[in-house]
Design an enzyme around this catalytic site. Structure first.
Site, PDB file in Angstrom:
ATOM      1  N   ARG A 126       0.819  -1.228   0.000  1.00  0.00           N
ATOM      2  CA  ARG A 126       0.000   0.000   0.000  1.00  0.00           C
ATOM      3  C   ARG A 126       0.846   1.269   0.000  1.00  0.00           C
ATOM      4  O   ARG A 126       0.476   2.265   0.605  1.00  0.00           O
ATOM      5  CB  ARG A 126      -0.958   0.034   1.198  1.00  0.00           C
ATOM      6  CG  ARG A 126      -2.019  -1.036   1.194  1.00  0.00           C
ATOM      7  CD  ARG A 126      -3.239  -0.576   0.411  1.00  0.00           C
ATOM      8  NE  ARG A 126      -4.249  -1.618   0.387  1.00  0.00           N
ATOM      9  CZ  ARG A 126      -5.339  -1.631   1.148  1.00  0.00           C
ATOM     10  NH1 ARG A 126      -5.575  -0.639   1.973  1.00  0.00           N
ATOM     11  NH2 ARG A 126      -6.190  -2.613   1.051  1.00  0.00           N
ATOM     12  N   ARG A 152      -6.661  11.480  -5.535  1.00  0.00           N
ATOM     13  CA  ARG A 152      -7.851  10.749  -5.094  1.00  0.00           C
ATOM     14  C   ARG A 152      -9.075  11.680  -5.110  1.00  0.00           C
ATOM     15  O   ARG A 152     -10.154  11.303  -5.556  1.00  0.00           O
ATOM     16  CB  ARG A 152      -7.581  10.215  -3.684  1.00  0.00           C
ATOM     17  CG  ARG A 152      -8.731   9.557  -2.985  1.00  0.00           C
ATOM     18  CD  ARG A 152      -8.920   8.146  -3.485  1.00  0.00           C
ATOM     19  NE  ARG A 152      -9.879   7.428  -2.671  1.00  0.00           N
ATOM     20  CZ  ARG A 152     -11.192   7.563  -2.776  1.00  0.00           C
ATOM     21  NH1 ARG A 152     -11.708   8.380  -3.655  1.00  0.00           N
ATOM     22  NH2 ARG A 152     -11.993   6.858  -1.997  1.00  0.00           N
ATOM     23  N   ASP A 200      -6.913  -2.807  -7.375  1.00  0.00           N
ATOM     24  CA  ASP A 200      -7.450  -3.444  -6.172  1.00  0.00           C
ATOM     25  C   ASP A 200      -7.723  -4.905  -6.469  1.00  0.00           C
ATOM     26  O   ASP A 200      -7.960  -5.275  -7.623  1.00  0.00           O
ATOM     27  CB  ASP A 200      -8.741  -2.747  -5.731  1.00  0.00           C
ATOM     28  CG  ASP A 200      -9.045  -3.072  -4.273  1.00  0.00           C
ATOM     29  OD1 ASP A 200      -8.502  -2.393  -3.391  1.00  0.00           O
ATOM     30  OD2 ASP A 200      -9.789  -4.042  -4.032  1.00  0.00           O
ATOM     31  N   TYR A 221     -14.964 -11.626   0.009  1.00  0.00           N
ATOM     32  CA  TYR A 221     -15.692 -10.391  -0.320  1.00  0.00           C
ATOM     33  C   TYR A 221     -16.888 -10.679  -1.220  1.00  0.00           C
ATOM     34  O   TYR A 221     -17.951 -10.078  -1.081  1.00  0.00           O
ATOM     35  CB  TYR A 221     -14.757  -9.383  -1.000  1.00  0.00           C
ATOM     36  CG  TYR A 221     -13.758  -8.765  -0.043  1.00  0.00           C
ATOM     37  CD1 TYR A 221     -14.099  -7.671   0.742  1.00  0.00           C
ATOM     38  CD2 TYR A 221     -12.467  -9.270   0.083  1.00  0.00           C
ATOM     39  CE1 TYR A 221     -13.187  -7.103   1.628  1.00  0.00           C
ATOM     40  CE2 TYR A 221     -11.550  -8.708   0.954  1.00  0.00           C
ATOM     41  CZ  TYR A 221     -11.911  -7.625   1.732  1.00  0.00           C
ATOM     42  OH  TYR A 221     -11.018  -7.065   2.607  1.00  0.00           O
ATOM     43  N   ARG A 277      -3.191   6.813   1.243  1.00  0.00           N
ATOM     44  CA  ARG A 277      -3.643   8.031   1.912  1.00  0.00           C
ATOM     45  C   ARG A 277      -2.632   8.693   2.828  1.00  0.00           C
ATOM     46  O   ARG A 277      -2.832   9.835   3.237  1.00  0.00           O
ATOM     47  CB  ARG A 277      -4.929   7.735   2.700  1.00  0.00           C
ATOM     48  CG  ARG A 277      -6.133   7.600   1.782  1.00  0.00           C
ATOM     49  CD  ARG A 277      -7.325   7.048   2.517  1.00  0.00           C
ATOM     50  NE  ARG A 277      -7.048   5.671   2.879  1.00  0.00           N
ATOM     51  CZ  ARG A 277      -7.957   4.840   3.408  1.00  0.00           C
ATOM     52  NH1 ARG A 277      -9.164   5.270   3.665  1.00  0.00           N
ATOM     53  NH2 ARG A 277      -7.632   3.597   3.700  1.00  0.00           N
TER      54      ARG A 277
HETATM   55  O1  CP3 Z   1      -0.020  -1.772  -2.398  1.00  0.00           O
HETATM   56  C1  CP3 Z   1      -0.280  -0.820  -3.201  1.00  0.00           C
HETATM   57  O2  CP3 Z   1       0.226   0.321  -3.082  1.00  0.00           O
HETATM   58  C2  CP3 Z   1      -1.142  -1.113  -4.423  1.00  0.00           C
HETATM   59  C3  CP3 Z   1      -2.481  -0.863  -4.274  1.00  0.00           C
HETATM   60  C4  CP3 Z   1      -3.422  -1.804  -3.545  1.00  0.00           C
HETATM   61  C5  CP3 Z   1      -4.686  -1.359  -3.111  1.00  0.00           C
HETATM   62  N1  CP3 Z   1      -5.390  -2.429  -2.669  1.00  0.00           N
HETATM   63  C6  CP3 Z   1      -5.159   0.029  -3.177  1.00  0.00           C
HETATM   64  C7  CP3 Z   1      -6.217   0.453  -2.251  1.00  0.00           C
HETATM   65  C8  CP3 Z   1      -3.350  -3.169  -3.272  1.00  0.00           C
HETATM   66  C9  CP3 Z   1      -2.189  -4.131  -3.475  1.00  0.00           C
HETATM   67  C10 CP3 Z   1      -4.617  -3.550  -2.722  1.00  0.00           C
HETATM   68  C11 CP3 Z   1      -4.953  -4.933  -2.377  1.00  0.00           C
HETATM   69  C12 CP3 Z   1      -6.130  -5.169  -1.540  1.00  0.00           C
HETATM   70  N2  CP3 Z   1      -7.371  -4.603  -1.638  1.00  0.00           N
HETATM   71  C13 CP3 Z   1      -6.178  -6.165  -0.540  1.00  0.00           C
HETATM   72  C14 CP3 Z   1      -5.063  -7.119  -0.217  1.00  0.00           C
HETATM   73  C15 CP3 Z   1      -3.968  -6.503   0.538  1.00  0.00           C
HETATM   74  C16 CP3 Z   1      -4.305  -6.095   1.946  1.00  0.00           C
HETATM   75  O3  CP3 Z   1      -4.071  -4.931   2.263  1.00  0.00           O
HETATM   76  O4  CP3 Z   1      -4.725  -6.968   2.721  1.00  0.00           O
HETATM   77  C17 CP3 Z   1      -7.474  -6.142   0.012  1.00  0.00           C
HETATM   78  C18 CP3 Z   1      -7.993  -7.018   1.129  1.00  0.00           C
HETATM   79  C19 CP3 Z   1      -8.221  -5.141  -0.703  1.00  0.00           C
HETATM   80  C20 CP3 Z   1      -9.645  -4.789  -0.544  1.00  0.00           C
HETATM   81  C21 CP3 Z   1      -9.765  -3.382  -0.121  1.00  0.00           C
HETATM   82  N3  CP3 Z   1      -9.566  -2.291  -0.939  1.00  0.00           N
HETATM   83  C22 CP3 Z   1     -10.108  -2.906   1.180  1.00  0.00           C
HETATM   84  C23 CP3 Z   1     -10.380  -3.770   2.390  1.00  0.00           C
HETATM   85  C24 CP3 Z   1     -10.096  -1.502   1.105  1.00  0.00           C
HETATM   86  C25 CP3 Z   1     -10.433  -0.531   2.186  1.00  0.00           C
HETATM   87  C26 CP3 Z   1      -9.288  -0.394   3.112  1.00  0.00           C
HETATM   88  C27 CP3 Z   1      -8.919   1.048   3.295  1.00  0.00           C
HETATM   89  O5  CP3 Z   1      -7.736   1.268   3.608  1.00  0.00           O
HETATM   90  O6  CP3 Z   1      -9.767   1.917   3.148  1.00  0.00           O
HETATM   91  C28 CP3 Z   1      -9.726  -1.142  -0.215  1.00  0.00           C
HETATM   92  C29 CP3 Z   1      -9.542   0.238  -0.738  1.00  0.00           C
HETATM   93  C30 CP3 Z   1      -8.167   0.587  -1.171  1.00  0.00           C
HETATM   94  N4  CP3 Z   1      -7.409  -0.186  -2.003  1.00  0.00           N
HETATM   95  C31 CP3 Z   1      -7.465   1.774  -0.844  1.00  0.00           C
HETATM   96  C32 CP3 Z   1      -6.243   1.704  -1.527  1.00  0.00           C
HETATM   97  C33 CP3 Z   1      -5.147   2.732  -1.546  1.00  0.00           C
HETATM   98  C34 CP3 Z   1      -7.992   2.916   0.005  1.00  0.00           C
HETATM   99  C35 CP3 Z   1      -8.974   3.660  -0.855  1.00  0.00           C
HETATM  100  C36 CP3 Z   1      -8.999   5.149  -0.651  1.00  0.00           C
HETATM  101  O7  CP3 Z   1      -8.059   5.850  -1.069  1.00  0.00           O
HETATM  102  O8  CP3 Z   1     -10.013   5.623  -0.140  1.00  0.00           O
END
Ligand code: CP3
Length: 357
Positions: free
Chosen positions: A30, A43, A80, A155, A34
């Site tokens: 990640r 964003r 994602d 999910y 943010r």
């Molecule tokens: O790692 C990176 O920089 C690449 C981007 C990336 C995202 N999601 C961007 C994202 C990666 C590799 C993921 C994978 C992902 N997505 C996983 C597996 C890895 C982990 O962290 O366990 C999972 C379970 C998801 C599903 C998902 N997407 C969730 C649970 C959420 C909400 C969590 C949160 O932090 O709000 C997301 C949204 C998400 N995916 C964000 C980002 C940067 C936050 C969205 C925002 O900017 O509002």
């Protein structure tokens, strides 16, 4: 042409060691997110999270931001894990502050009604990879990814994030084969998606099984290990030289050990609960290891970060096949100076100096 021979992260994953860099590679889960103000700006401009994922200009920009700031050795494409169910036709949306929401499938067999061709919808992501590669320094390794079948199915069946996934685990007990058939559909789609990412420029791919730890131990072969390894085998059949990283978060030492002895992939990403000394002794002889600093360390101070990274480097920094990362994604309130302390401590590490000291 780019010089893949100068990519530290890629060469470590290929078993070629760290010379002439003489330090472990570093990147962060990640790392685009943010905690960076430049991410929050893009964003806000994109508005919707999925618009950010599916607009190559935006996605490439936020992928490159952490590289410009910190010069990580790896750049993970911004997307994602839920784009696969979305591309298959499941309704997906993100609620600010709450995370993903999907229109839940009634049961595992319902996946058969989706099963659409995914590539048209996912083509902007392949486009983003091309743009990122063009914008990256030559020495940066580009990482593609997907979710593991179990985690994506969580999910798809639950409709939103949950701590326990009880409503998904009940399928694991009542009809494990039926659930496995659903995972097998996801194996096909995910492997195909990863191959397209490689063809668009990914040097390495990673499979995220973030919720693997919620699978009952006696079902981990069926629902965690086999589906992830099957994805790997399909990818390697097309792209034998592309390293694959697996992240079975929360599974514990038994399953990690079984995976370490399974052929067909290159690296195990470790969560913060895995004892690093144990992993150095037991996993590293079989696979490269990646991880596993607690993401909470980055909420402290630069001094505490430096001390913790140094502790980790003293345990694993001498290995030819260790990659520094977190045990899970970087948290939004993380101060940017703590990330700088994390990265610089690794970038200044010298395995030759450690040897002679
Ligand atoms: O790692 C990176 O920089 C690449 C981007 C990336 C995202 N999601 C961007 C994202 C990666 C590799 C993921 C994978 C992902 N997505 C996983 C597996 C890895 C982990 O962290 O366990 C999972 C379970 C998801 C599903 C998902 N997407 C969730 C649970 C959420 C909400 C969590 C949160 O932090 O709000 C997301 C949204 C998400 N995916 C964000 C980002 C940067 C936050 C969205 C925002 O900017 O509002």
């Amino acid at each position: 042409m780019t010089q893949s021979s100068s990519r530290l992260l890629l060469q470590v994953l290929q078993g070629k060691g760290t010379a002439p860099f003489n330090r472990p590679p570093i990147w962060m889960m990640r790392q685009a997110g943010r905690y960076l103000k430049e991410y929050r700006e893009v964003r806000a401009e994109a508005g919707d999270f999925l618009t950010l994922c599916y607009t190559p200009e935006y996605a490439a920009e936020v992928t490159l931001q952490p590289i410009r700031r910190y010069n990580f050795d790896g750049s993970i494409i911004f997307a994602d894990i839920l784009v696969i169910p979305h591309a298959m036709g499941q309704k997906l949306w993100f609620v600010k502050g709450e995370g993903p929401k999907l229109e839940a499938l009634e049961n595992p067999a319902a996946i058969k009604e989706l099963d659409k061709d995914i590539h048209e919808k996912l083509s902007p992501i392949y486009e983003s990879l091309k743009k990122v590669r063009a914008g990256l320094p030559d020495e940066t390794t580009l990482i593609g990814f997907c979710g593991a079948p179990w985690t994506v199915a969580c999910y798809m069946l639950n409709g939103q994030g949950s701590k326990s996934w009880a409503e998904v685990r009940h399928h694991a007990y009542s009809d494990p084969r039926g659930l496995r058939a659903m995972l097998d559909v996801l194996v096909e789609k995910s492997a195909d998606y990863l191959c397209h990412q490689i063809e668009a420029g990914a040097d390495v791919v990673k499979v995220f099984d973030s919720w693997a730890g919620s699978v009952p131990p006696h079902l981990q072969d069926l629902l965690v290990i086999e589906p992830m390894v099957n994805i790997t085998r399909k990818v390697k059949a097309q792209h034998p030289d592309v390293p694959v990283i697996l992240f079975p978060r929360g599974v514990g030492h038994e399953t990690l050990m079984k995976l370490a002895k399974t052929e067909g992939f290159d690296c195990l990403a470790l969560d913060e609960q895995t004892d690093l000394q144990w992993a150095v002794e037991n996993i590293a002889p079989h696979k490269a290891i990646q991880g596993n600093m607690d993401n909470a360390v980055l909420l402290t101070t630069p001094e505490v970060v430096r001390a913790e990274v140094t502790r980790i480097l003293n345990i694993a920094g001498h290995l030819p096949n260790f990659i520094v990362n977190l045990g899970h994604g970087v948290l939004p309130p993380t101060p940017v100076e703590n990330v700088a302390a994390f990265v610089e401590t690794v970038q200044n590490w010298d395995t030759q100096k450690e040897k002679s000291a």
